[in-house]
Design an enzyme around this catalytic site. Structure first.
Site, PDB file in Angstrom:
ATOM      1  N   LEU A   1       0.849  -1.196   0.000  1.00 34.15           N
ATOM      2  CA  LEU A   1       0.000   0.000   0.000  1.00 34.15           C
ATOM      3  C   LEU A   1       0.888   1.251   0.000  1.00 34.15           C
ATOM      4  O   LEU A   1       1.978   1.258   0.571  1.00 34.15           O
ATOM      5  CB  LEU A   1      -0.906  -0.014   1.234  1.00 34.15           C
ATOM      6  CG  LEU A   1      -1.919  -1.173   1.266  1.00 34.15           C
ATOM      7  CD1 LEU A   1      -2.460  -1.385   2.668  1.00 34.15           C
ATOM      8  CD2 LEU A   1      -3.057  -0.943   0.274  1.00 34.15           C
TER       9      LEU A   1
ATOM     10  N   ASN B   1      -1.213  -6.152  10.096  1.00 37.68           N
ATOM     11  CA  ASN B   1      -0.782  -7.170   9.129  1.00 37.68           C
ATOM     12  C   ASN B   1      -0.279  -8.395   9.880  1.00 37.68           C
ATOM     13  O   ASN B   1       0.216  -8.288  10.990  1.00 37.68           O
ATOM     14  CB  ASN B   1       0.354  -6.606   8.258  1.00 37.68           C
ATOM     15  CG  ASN B   1       0.835  -7.619   7.227  1.00 37.68           C
ATOM     16  OD1 ASN B   1       0.024  -8.332   6.612  1.00 37.68           O
ATOM     17  ND2 ASN B   1       2.150  -7.721   7.032  1.00 37.68           N
TER      18      ASN B   1
ATOM     19  N   HIS C   1       2.411 -11.575   9.477  1.00 40.59           N
ATOM     20  CA  HIS C   1       3.574 -11.962   8.676  1.00 40.59           C
ATOM     21  C   HIS C   1       4.136 -13.283   9.219  1.00 40.59           C
ATOM     22  O   HIS C   1       4.271 -13.453  10.433  1.00 40.59           O
ATOM     23  CB  HIS C   1       4.623 -10.848   8.746  1.00 40.59           C
ATOM     24  CG  HIS C   1       5.787 -11.109   7.858  1.00 40.59           C
ATOM     25  ND1 HIS C   1       5.734 -10.936   6.491  1.00 40.59           N
ATOM     26  CD2 HIS C   1       7.028 -11.560   8.131  1.00 40.59           C
ATOM     27  CE1 HIS C   1       6.901 -11.266   5.969  1.00 40.59           C
ATOM     28  NE2 HIS C   1       7.698 -11.644   6.938  1.00 40.59           N
TER      29      HIS C   1
ATOM     30  N   ASP D   1       6.875  -4.437   6.421  1.00 37.08           N
ATOM     31  CA  ASP D   1       6.953  -5.329   7.591  1.00 37.08           C
ATOM     32  C   ASP D   1       7.756  -4.743   8.747  1.00 37.08           C
ATOM     33  O   ASP D   1       8.463  -5.469   9.468  1.00 37.08           O
ATOM     34  CB  ASP D   1       7.543  -6.700   7.173  1.00 37.08           C
ATOM     35  CG  ASP D   1       6.693  -7.391   6.124  1.00 37.08           C
ATOM     36  OD1 ASP D   1       5.464  -7.230   6.151  1.00 37.08           O
ATOM     37  OD2 ASP D   1       7.263  -8.097   5.261  1.00 37.08           O
TER      38      ASP D   1
HETATM   39  C1  GAR Z   1       0.037 -16.329   5.613  1.00 36.89           C
HETATM   40  O1  GAR Z   1       1.042 -17.213   6.019  1.00 36.89           O
HETATM   41  C2  GAR Z   1       0.444 -14.887   5.862  1.00 36.89           C
HETATM   42  O2  GAR Z   1       1.169 -14.720   7.045  1.00 36.89           O
HETATM   43  C3  GAR Z   1       1.306 -14.602   4.663  1.00 36.89           C
HETATM   44  O3  GAR Z   1       0.628 -15.225   3.598  1.00 36.89           O
HETATM   45  C4  GAR Z   1      -0.120 -16.347   4.091  1.00 36.89           C
HETATM   46  C5  GAR Z   1      -1.552 -16.173   3.659  1.00 36.89           C
HETATM   47  O4  GAR Z   1      -2.320 -17.289   3.956  1.00 36.89           O
HETATM   48  N1  GAR Z   1       1.478 -13.218   4.472  1.00 36.89           N
HETATM   49  C6  GAR Z   1       2.565 -12.678   3.961  1.00 36.89           C
HETATM   50  O5  GAR Z   1       3.528 -13.309   3.591  1.00 36.89           O
HETATM   51  C7  GAR Z   1       2.519 -11.165   3.853  1.00 36.89           C
HETATM   52  N2  GAR Z   1       3.821 -10.663   3.642  1.00 36.89           N
HETATM   53  P1  GAR Z   1      -3.905 -17.226   3.938  1.00 36.89           P
HETATM   54  O6  GAR Z   1      -4.316 -16.603   2.599  1.00 36.89           O
HETATM   55  O7  GAR Z   1      -4.341 -18.654   4.024  1.00 36.89           O
HETATM   56  O8  GAR Z   1      -4.374 -16.403   5.098  1.00 36.89           O
END
Ligand code: GAR
Length: 193
Positions: free
Chosen positions: A98, A112, A114, A150
């Site tokens: 964003l 968020n 992570h 992050d």
């Molecule tokens: C999760 O592990 C989340 O922490 C990560 O993507 C996955 C989404 O899973 N996010 C990132 O890497 C953001 N930088 P989901 O669609 O099943 O919730």
């Protein structure tokens, strides 16, 4: 962040890009009788995001914005958020960055999740990098979103042990289970509950 007004639930928008398992767990949390939040809007940059199916099932307004033109997409997004009186945004596997301008408008109200123990392994391929570095532990973090990737203030973290024969897939799965528990807890913390 104290947003609760009277007995009203905090109107929340969830942004996703893929599977949406965190969205699903937040939905479950929001459906609890005494939950402090309601999920009123679901945003995705990906029309094929599996998580969008939950929007249909639970009759939540959804909007797909492709973010190819970020300025335009964010303009539409701000309009929608305002129209729906959204007070808090939860990024849940949302893979677009964003703009500073957007974040400024929702300062302190965007969370968020992570899949690493931040500040370690910001960005992508967290599990691969943690394994390559022979880390003994990994985990997940819920943090406020600021203009640096992050890097916003950490709200809560959960640490897990990396097993001997851990693979990227097994680690991702293990951490995801914890993510589903951590996000609701972090929301309660942010709302001083
Ligand atoms: C999760 O592990 C989340 O922490 C990560 O993507 C996955 C989404 O899973 N996010 C990132 O890497 C953001 N930088 P989901 O669609 O099943 O919730």
């Amino acid at each position: 962040m104290v947003l609760l007004t009277g007995y009203n639930r905090v109107r929340t928008a969830v942004f996703i890009s893929g599977t949406g398992s965190n969205f699903k767990s937040l939905l479950k949390f929001s459906k609890n009788k005494i939950s402090p939040i309601s999920i009123n809007l679901i945003i995705s940059n990906n029309p094929k995001a599996k998580g969008l199916n939950y929007a249909k099932k639970f009759k939540i307004q959804k909007k797909v914005l492709n973010f190819k033109n970020k300025i335009l997409s964010e303009k539409k997004l701000l309009f929608l958020l305002k129209k729906n009186n959204i007070e808090m945004i939860c990024l849940a596997g949302f893979m677009k960055i964003l703009s500073k301008n957007f974040i400024k408008k929702f300062k302190g109200k965007i969370l968020n999740i992570h899949p690493s123990l931040l500040p370690k392994y910001k960005g992508l391929n967290t599990h691969k990098r943690a394994l390559n570095n022979k880390e003994k532990y990994s985990g997940c973090t819920v943090h406020f979103v600021n203009s640096r990737l992050d890097s916003g203030k950490i709200i809560l973290q959960k640490k897990i042990k990396i097993s001997k024969n851990e693979t990227e897939t097994s680690l991702a799965k293990k951490i995801l289970v914890q993510e589903h528990k951590l996000y609701p807890k972090a929301i309660l913390k942010v709302l001083n509950l």
